[in-house]
Scaffold this motif. Structure first.
Motif, PDB file in Angstrom:
ATOM      1  N   ALA A  70      32.533 -77.182  20.580  1.00 40.14           N
ATOM      2  CA  ALA A  70      33.571 -76.171  20.771  1.00 40.14           C
ATOM      3  C   ALA A  70      32.961 -74.785  20.925  1.00 40.14           C
ATOM      4  CB  ALA A  70      34.559 -76.185  19.600  1.00 40.14           C
ATOM      5  N   ILE A  71      32.021 -74.427  20.054  1.00 35.61           N
ATOM      6  CA  ILE A  71      31.427 -73.094  20.127  1.00 35.61           C
ATOM      7  C   ILE A  71      30.412 -73.014  21.264  1.00 35.61           C
ATOM      8  CG2 ILE A  71      29.453 -73.338  18.546  1.00 35.61           C
ATOM      9  CD1 ILE A  71      32.012 -70.450  18.594  1.00 35.61           C
ATOM     10  N   VAL A 289      32.544 -68.140  13.352  1.00 38.86           N
ATOM     11  CA  VAL A 289      31.879 -67.525  12.212  1.00 38.86           C
ATOM     12  C   VAL A 289      30.383 -67.568  12.492  1.00 38.86           C
ATOM     13  CG1 VAL A 289      31.844 -69.703  10.884  1.00 38.86           C
ATOM     14  CG2 VAL A 289      31.588 -67.503   9.708  1.00 38.86           C
ATOM     15  N   ILE A 290      29.695 -66.451  12.227  1.00 37.58           N
ATOM     16  CA  ILE A 290      28.256 -66.352  12.467  1.00 37.58           C
ATOM     17  C   ILE A 290      27.565 -66.067  11.143  1.00 37.58           C
ATOM     18  CG2 ILE A 290      26.422 -65.212  13.759  1.00 37.58           C
ATOM     19  CD1 ILE A 290      28.538 -64.254  15.751  1.00 37.58           C
ATOM     20  N   LEU A 291      26.580 -66.907  10.819  1.00 38.18           N
ATOM     21  CA  LEU A 291      25.786 -66.729   9.608  1.00 38.18           C
ATOM     22  C   LEU A 291      24.385 -66.271   9.982  1.00 38.18           C
ATOM     23  CD1 LEU A 291      26.606 -69.957   7.531  1.00 38.18           C
ATOM     24  CD2 LEU A 291      27.920 -67.827   7.734  1.00 38.18           C
ATOM     25  N   GLN A 292      23.851 -65.345   9.216  1.00 35.53           N
ATOM     26  CA  GLN A 292      22.442 -64.987   9.348  1.00 35.53           C
ATOM     27  C   GLN A 292      21.652 -65.759   8.307  1.00 35.53           C
ATOM     28  OE1 GLN A 292      20.843 -60.941  10.316  1.00 35.53           O
ATOM     29  NE2 GLN A 292      20.197 -60.982   8.168  1.00 35.53           N
ATOM     30  N   PHE A 305      29.283 -71.117  14.350  1.00 34.63           N
ATOM     31  CA  PHE A 305      30.168 -72.270  14.169  1.00 34.63           C
ATOM     32  C   PHE A 305      31.563 -71.925  14.667  1.00 34.63           C
ATOM     33  CE2 PHE A 305      27.047 -72.594  10.738  1.00 34.63           C
ATOM     34  CZ  PHE A 305      26.648 -73.918  10.823  1.00 34.63           C
ATOM     35  N   PRO A 306      32.304 -72.938  15.163  1.00 33.31           N
ATOM     36  CA  PRO A 306      33.732 -72.710  15.431  1.00 33.31           C
ATOM     37  C   PRO A 306      34.499 -72.688  14.114  1.00 33.31           C
ATOM     38  CG  PRO A 306      33.166 -74.992  15.861  1.00 33.31           C
ATOM     39  CD  PRO A 306      31.883 -74.308  15.485  1.00 33.31           C
ATOM     40  N   ARG A 307      35.699 -72.153  14.120  1.00 31.66           N
ATOM     41  CA  ARG A 307      36.506 -72.149  12.903  1.00 31.66           C
ATOM     42  C   ARG A 307      37.339 -73.421  12.796  1.00 31.66           C
ATOM     43  NH1 ARG A 307      36.586 -67.122  10.333  1.00 31.66           N
ATOM     44  NH2 ARG A 307      37.313 -68.296   8.515  1.00 31.66           N
TER      45      ARG A 307
END
Length: 315
Positions: A70-71, A289-292, A305-307
């Motif tokens: 999806a993302i 959502v983006i994580l570092q 990631f997609p939500r």
């Protein structure tokens, strides 16, 4: 040679979800590189990039890592808008269709395919998929329900036939929404391709009463695109290590959990492969959502990631 600007797809040839992305790359005629990952764990060079996420495929562009189709599709469309796959009539609908194709239809595909060829599956594969799904990979049970699942699979295929019959205007019946292939077609294609690869005789039987769907599928298969360059997983890891993540606005838009940039969270799929990836929130909105994450092997990466279909919890 692949570099930090290249599309790198971590995948293996028999993955139906990877084929979904390969089709999108062909339709958009994009240059890309591939890393052939093992069908089962371990994947030691990929885990530092994803933080542990283990479903297939994963897309990498430099130090930006995209988990889930999806993302990946959303990012490809944003970075490379021409030719477009998000066409009029596909907005929102495509992801709704994906929930069906990746869920109930894919489950019936698995039951039909492994009910047919389960005896040829190795013990290592069975154990890996049990760990991935969190439930027994029971070949005998799949064999027992396979006849009923064939009914279910054909019923779902025939919904495509109805859609193609119901098209209106110029190009009606060529693709699921209009005269050009788009994201809805990409999602719907996956299960038909998966069946063709594994139980082609059954698919051919289904096509006897689905002429329009057969022609639609063959039309999509005719798109050739560009041949990918194959690189090693070590090379991909090195590219990520020496690249910088793409600059994003550090923000969160209305968040029910009131998460904000700098918060530490964990993200995991809500169905199977529930490995929690931990990191610091960089950006969050209703669809992403983006994580570092930082590690010795990959240094600093942004994992996207997609939500929908993914859980976010504070840690």
């Amino acid at each position: 040679m692949a570099d930090a600007r290249s599309i790198i797809l971590h995948e293996y040839p028999t993955s139906p979800y990877a084929e979904k992305i390969r089709l999108a790359l062909r339709l958009k005629n994009l240059a890309w590189s591939r890393v052939e990952i093992p069908v089962i764990m371990p994947r030691p060079d990929l885990m530092p990039l994803t933080g542990g996420y283990r479903r297939t495929p994963v897309m990498q562009i430099g130090a930006d890592i995209y988990c889930d189709t999806a993302i990946i599709l959303r990012e490809l469309e944003a970075r490379f808008p021409m030719p477009a796959l998000k066409l009029p009539g596909h907005e929102g609908l495509a992801q709704m269709v994906a929930g069906w194709t990746d869920g109930r239809w894919f489950q019936s595909s698995v039951a039909v395919i492994f009910g047919e060829m389960g005896d040829k599956v190795g013990e290592d594969f069975i154990k890996d998929r049990e760990k991935l799904s969190g439930r027994p990979f029971d070949v005998n049970a799949m064999k027992a329900v396979a006849p009923m699942m064939r009914d279910q699979w054909r019923a779902r295929l025939m919904l495509l036939e109805e859609r193609l019959q119901g098209g209106q205007g110029a190009g009606a019946g060529l693709y699921l929404v209009g005269a050009k292939p788009g994201l809805v077609d990409v999602h719907a294609y996956m299960n038909v391709w998966f069946m063709q690869q594994n139980v082609p005789d059954f698919l051919a039987k289904c096509f006897e009463t689905a002429d329009l769907t057969k022609a639609w599928f063959e039309r999509l298969q005719e798109f050739e695109g560009q041949d990918p360059e194959t690189i090693t997983s070590a090379e991909a890891l090195e590219i990520g290590k020496h690249a910088a993540p793409r600059l994003v606005v550090a923000t969160t838009k209305y968040e029910p959990q009131d998460i904000a940039p700098g918060d530490m969270v964990a993200v995991a799929p809500d169905d199977y492969g529930q490995v929690w990836v931990e990191g610091e929130i960089v950006h969050a909105d209703s669809q992403r959502v983006i994580l570092q994450r930082m590690s010795e092997e990959a240094e600093t990466v942004h994992v996207h990631f997609p939500r929908a279909g993914f859980l976010v919890r504070r840690i």
